[in-house]
Design a protein around this motif. Structure first.
Motif, PDB file in Angstrom:
ATOM      1  N   ASN A 167      45.200  42.560  33.944  1.00  0.00           N
ATOM      2  CA  ASN A 167      46.521  43.035  34.371  1.00  0.00           C
ATOM      3  C   ASN A 167      46.503  43.680  35.750  1.00  0.00           C
ATOM      4  OD1 ASN A 167      49.262  42.981  33.773  1.00  0.00           O
ATOM      5  ND2 ASN A 167      49.270  45.127  33.116  1.00  0.00           N
ATOM      6  N   ARG A 168      45.487  43.350  36.521  1.00  0.00           N
ATOM      7  CA  ARG A 168      45.482  43.620  37.955  1.00  0.00           C
ATOM      8  C   ARG A 168      45.140  42.348  38.724  1.00  0.00           C
ATOM      9  NH1 ARG A 168      47.409  47.035  35.659  1.00  0.00           N
ATOM     10  NH2 ARG A 168      47.141  49.290  35.796  1.00  0.00           N
ATOM     11  N   ASN A 169      45.062  41.235  38.031  1.00  0.00           N
ATOM     12  CA  ASN A 169      44.597  39.989  38.640  1.00  0.00           C
ATOM     13  C   ASN A 169      45.726  38.995  38.921  1.00  0.00           C
ATOM     14  OD1 ASN A 169      42.994  37.017  37.801  1.00  0.00           O
ATOM     15  ND2 ASN A 169      42.131  38.329  39.380  1.00  0.00           N
ATOM     16  N   TRP A 170      46.936  39.349  38.526  1.00  0.00           N
ATOM     17  CA  TRP A 170      48.065  38.459  38.795  1.00  0.00           C
ATOM     18  C   TRP A 170      48.393  38.495  40.286  1.00  0.00           C
ATOM     19  CZ3 TRP A 170      51.155  36.087  34.733  1.00  0.00           C
ATOM     20  CH2 TRP A 170      50.679  36.362  33.450  1.00  0.00           C
ATOM     21  N   GLY A 196      39.360  41.782  40.535  1.00  0.00           N
ATOM     22  CA  GLY A 196      38.803  40.453  40.804  1.00  0.00           C
ATOM     23  C   GLY A 196      38.735  40.182  42.296  1.00  0.00           C
ATOM     24  N   ASP A 197      38.058  39.085  42.644  1.00  0.00           N
ATOM     25  CA  ASP A 197      37.872  38.762  44.062  1.00  0.00           C
ATOM     26  C   ASP A 197      39.160  38.329  44.737  1.00  0.00           C
ATOM     27  OD1 ASP A 197      35.229  39.315  43.883  1.00  0.00           O
ATOM     28  OD2 ASP A 197      34.622  37.246  43.474  1.00  0.00           O
ATOM     29  N   LYS A 198      40.033  37.716  43.950  1.00  0.00           N
ATOM     30  CA  LYS A 198      41.295  37.225  44.529  1.00  0.00           C
ATOM     31  C   LYS A 198      42.305  37.086  43.399  1.00  0.00           C
ATOM     32  CE  LYS A 198      39.742  32.494  43.969  1.00  0.00           C
ATOM     33  NZ  LYS A 198      39.390  31.226  44.562  1.00  0.00           N
ATOM     34  N   PRO A 199      43.590  36.966  43.722  1.00  0.00           N
ATOM     35  CA  PRO A 199      44.597  36.785  42.677  1.00  0.00           C
ATOM     36  C   PRO A 199      44.307  35.533  41.853  1.00  0.00           C
ATOM     37  CG  PRO A 199      45.637  37.273  44.776  1.00  0.00           C
ATOM     38  CD  PRO A 199      44.183  37.087  45.058  1.00  0.00           C
ATOM     39  N   PHE A 200      44.503  35.647  40.583  1.00  0.00           N
ATOM     40  CA  PHE A 200      44.300  34.539  39.652  1.00  0.00           C
ATOM     41  C   PHE A 200      42.888  33.958  39.732  1.00  0.00           C
ATOM     42  CE2 PHE A 200      48.993  34.401  40.190  1.00  0.00           C
ATOM     43  CZ  PHE A 200      49.309  34.707  38.870  1.00  0.00           C
ATOM     44  N   SER A 201      41.915  34.812  39.950  1.00  0.00           N
ATOM     45  CA  SER A 201      40.527  34.352  39.919  1.00  0.00           C
ATOM     46  C   SER A 201      40.076  34.076  38.475  1.00  0.00           C
ATOM     47  CB  SER A 201      39.605  35.406  40.543  1.00  0.00           C
ATOM     48  OG  SER A 201      39.718  36.639  39.833  1.00  0.00           O
ATOM     49  N   GLU A 202      40.819  34.561  37.503  1.00  0.00           N
ATOM     50  CA  GLU A 202      40.354  34.516  36.106  1.00  0.00           C
ATOM     51  C   GLU A 202      41.038  33.408  35.302  1.00  0.00           C
ATOM     52  OE1 GLU A 202      37.686  36.570  35.501  1.00  0.00           O
ATOM     53  OE2 GLU A 202      38.132  36.562  37.640  1.00  0.00           O
ATOM     54  N   PRO A 203      40.286  32.741  34.443  1.00  0.00           N
ATOM     55  CA  PRO A 203      40.888  31.648  33.656  1.00  0.00           C
ATOM     56  C   PRO A 203      42.006  32.127  32.738  1.00  0.00           C
ATOM     57  CG  PRO A 203      38.660  32.167  32.866  1.00  0.00           C
ATOM     58  CD  PRO A 203      38.848  32.903  34.154  1.00  0.00           C
ATOM     59  N   GLU A 204      41.930  33.379  32.316  1.00  0.00           N
ATOM     60  CA  GLU A 204      42.956  33.884  31.390  1.00  0.00           C
ATOM     61  C   GLU A 204      44.301  34.054  32.093  1.00  0.00           C
ATOM     62  OE1 GLU A 204      39.965  35.303  31.944  1.00  0.00           O
ATOM     63  OE2 GLU A 204      38.860  35.410  30.045  1.00  0.00           O
ATOM     64  N   SER A 303      60.885  55.752  38.947  1.00  0.00           N
ATOM     65  CA  SER A 303      60.941  55.731  40.403  1.00  0.00           C
ATOM     66  C   SER A 303      60.054  54.584  40.862  1.00  0.00           C
ATOM     67  CB  SER A 303      60.485  57.071  40.965  1.00  0.00           C
ATOM     68  OG  SER A 303      59.166  57.314  40.572  1.00  0.00           O
ATOM     69  N   LYS A 304      59.391  54.741  41.959  1.00  0.00           N
ATOM     70  CA  LYS A 304      58.730  53.559  42.515  1.00  0.00           C
ATOM     71  C   LYS A 304      57.321  53.323  41.986  1.00  0.00           C
ATOM     72  CE  LYS A 304      57.621  56.097  46.729  1.00  0.00           C
ATOM     73  NZ  LYS A 304      57.844  56.152  48.169  1.00  0.00           N
ATOM     74  N   PHE A 305      56.968  53.928  40.865  1.00  0.00           N
ATOM     75  CA  PHE A 305      55.614  53.693  40.382  1.00  0.00           C
ATOM     76  C   PHE A 305      55.420  52.292  39.814  1.00  0.00           C
ATOM     77  CE2 PHE A 305      57.785  54.498  36.666  1.00  0.00           C
ATOM     78  CZ  PHE A 305      57.021  54.615  35.532  1.00  0.00           C
ATOM     79  N   PHE A 306      56.480  51.530  39.773  1.00  0.00           N
ATOM     80  CA  PHE A 306      56.359  50.161  39.279  1.00  0.00           C
ATOM     81  C   PHE A 306      55.817  49.199  40.320  1.00  0.00           C
ATOM     82  CE2 PHE A 306      59.245  52.038  36.309  1.00  0.00           C
ATOM     83  CZ  PHE A 306      58.740  51.576  35.109  1.00  0.00           C
ATOM     84  N   GLU A 307      55.459  49.743  41.437  1.00  0.00           N
ATOM     85  CA  GLU A 307      55.006  48.872  42.519  1.00  0.00           C
ATOM     86  C   GLU A 307      53.539  48.462  42.365  1.00  0.00           C
ATOM     87  OE1 GLU A 307      56.267  46.765  45.921  1.00  0.00           O
ATOM     88  OE2 GLU A 307      57.179  47.645  44.179  1.00  0.00           O
ATOM     89  N   GLU A 308      52.946  48.779  41.236  1.00  0.00           N
ATOM     90  CA  GLU A 308      51.540  48.473  40.985  1.00  0.00           C
ATOM     91  C   GLU A 308      51.216  47.003  41.277  1.00  0.00           C
ATOM     92  OE1 GLU A 308      47.862  49.968  39.020  1.00  0.00           O
ATOM     93  OE2 GLU A 308      49.538  50.820  40.070  1.00  0.00           O
ATOM     94  N   PRO A 309      50.238  46.747  42.126  1.00  0.00           N
ATOM     95  CA  PRO A 309      49.894  45.360  42.416  1.00  0.00           C
ATOM     96  C   PRO A 309      49.152  44.696  41.253  1.00  0.00           C
ATOM     97  CG  PRO A 309      49.079  46.863  44.121  1.00  0.00           C
ATOM     98  CD  PRO A 309      49.502  47.695  42.949  1.00  0.00           C
ATOM     99  N   GLY A 310      49.273  43.401  41.195  1.00  0.00           N
ATOM    100  CA  GLY A 310      48.422  42.624  40.302  1.00  0.00           C
ATOM    101  C   GLY A 310      48.808  42.599  38.846  1.00  0.00           C
ATOM    102  N   THR A 311      49.966  43.145  38.493  1.00  0.00           N
ATOM    103  CA  THR A 311      50.334  43.166  37.078  1.00  0.00           C
ATOM    104  C   THR A 311      51.222  41.973  36.724  1.00  0.00           C
ATOM    105  OG1 THR A 311      52.317  44.481  37.461  1.00  0.00           O
ATOM    106  CG2 THR A 311      50.283  45.690  37.043  1.00  0.00           C
TER     107      THR A 311
END
Ligand SMILES: [Zn+2]
Length: 371
Positions: A167-170, A196-204, A303-311
């Motif tokens: 949930n940080r790899n999207w 992960g090394d890059k977005p969507f690096s994982e098969p899941e 507030s803006k805490f939804f800006e989490e990357p990769g979820t």
């Protein structure tokens, strides 16, 4: 590692706490990969008119990533509007897979005899991925290092550490460097939040992304977690544009805000006195829920805490134009003990919320391709 957890909690929850459940109880209560596979095999034999099971990919260790589609096949229309619900994206959050299997069982038990459910499943599809991270789940259930402790998948890395936080790899804003403290959580391979090394690096994550790309009739994502107690409106979309990306998809914001508070009410148990939080779309709605569930919930407007990357929820909102909602269940053995009916109540509440959403997409989208 705890530091990263706490930091992330304030950004987008998914907090992981400690737990003293004995290993035996723990293993007995929750689903491992084989248990899910066996249960679904028997279900599809008996409920062929409602259920299809697909393998949408394979984990690092070769386990299938399974997606279940529930719809009335007697209506052969293609592209009925749909919802996708994800479970066990984080390995140790076993309650989510138990909930997934409970929802599937509830709907197939009632899909032919309950008029409302039958009618909704005629017009819509519900997709369920009951165990997005099967390698991590089985690793956690094998007792390492303690129950509920493992979060990531089981990608081997060149160091002695394992795993990527799915949930940080999207592919959502991973190209943007987060603040330094967060960045450490994302980039350190031994961090529970390693992206992960890059977005969507994982098969899941690839498997679920490809499912969504191939089924654009799916209009809402529900991502279930149990790292903390609460309910999060998805990403920026359902956060009513209060995040820093306000107005990216105004039509989705409006769509989501039209149902989000009703959904929150349905999935919330007013008798549950455990502490938790609930995200509402505006202060008026938060006030109503503060009165309705004074012990259980601390409703607030995000507030803006939804800006989490990769979820998942940020990616699906931002890139796929979907409404997206993250839901955090209460965690641990209390899910099964002390409250004998707690699992049933939880399942029924979540089903109520899902039926509401199916009704909404049926009315909004109709048959996208009624051939
Ligand atoms: Zn989680």
């Amino acid at each position: 590692m705890k530091y990263c957890y706490r930091l992330v909690f304030f950004l987008l929850s998914f907090f992981v706490g400690g737990c003293s459940t004995s290993l035996n109880n723990f293993k007995t209560h929750f689903y491992d990969y084989q248990h899910v596979t066996t249960a679904l095999d028997s279900l599809t034999e008996k409920r062929a008119s409602l259920v299809d099971v697909y393998s949408i990919g394979q984990s690092h260790e070769g386990r299938k990533i399974t997606a279940i589609k529930i719809t009335k096949k007697s209506n052969p229309a293609r592209n009925k509007p749909g919802i996708l619900a994800l479970f066990a994206e984080h390995a140790g959050e076993h309650e989510t897979t138990s909930l997934a299997m409970g929802i599937v069982q509830y709907l197939v038990d009632n899909g032919q005899i309950n008029d409302r459910i039958s009618s909704l499943l005629e017009k819509t599809e519900l997709w369920i991925v009951p165990m997005m991270n099967p390698d991590g789940v089985d690793y956690d259930l094998s007792g390492a290092p303690e129950p509920f402790s493992w979060r990531k998948n089981r990608r081997p890395t060149e160091t002695a550490t394992y795993g990527v936080d799915l949930n940080r790899n999207w592919g959502y804003h991973l190209e943007i460097k987060p603040p330094e403290k967060i960045e450490k959580c994302y980039s350190r391979k031994d961090s529970p939040n390693y992206a992960g090394d890059k977005p969507f690096s994982e098969p899941e994550t690839q498997a679920v992304r490809d499912l969504l790309l191939a089924h654009q009739n799916i209009k809402i994502l529900l991502d279930y977690h149990s790292g903390s107690a609460g309910f999060m409106q998805g990403a920026v979309g359902c956060a009513t544009g209060r995040g820093t990306r306000k107005g990216i998809h105004p039509s989705i914001d409006a769509f989501c805000n039209g149902f989000i508070d009703s959904f929150a009410e349905r999935v919330t148990d007013p008798h549950d006195t455990r502490p938790g939080f609930l995200v509402m779309s505006n202060e008026g709605a938060a006030d109503i829920m503060r009165q309705r569930v004074p012990f259980y919930i601390k409703p607030f407007v995000p507030s803006k805490f939804f800006e989490e990357p990769g979820t998942s929820i940020n990616y699906t909102y931002d890139q796929l134009n979907m409404a997206a909602i993250g839901i955090e269940l209460f965690r641990g053995s209390s899910f099964f003990k002390n409250l004998p009916g707690s699992q049933r109540i939880l399942i029924e509440n979540q089903v109520r919320g899902i039926l509401l959403l199916l009704d909404i997409i049926a009315k909004k989208y109709g048959y996208l391709d009624a051939t």
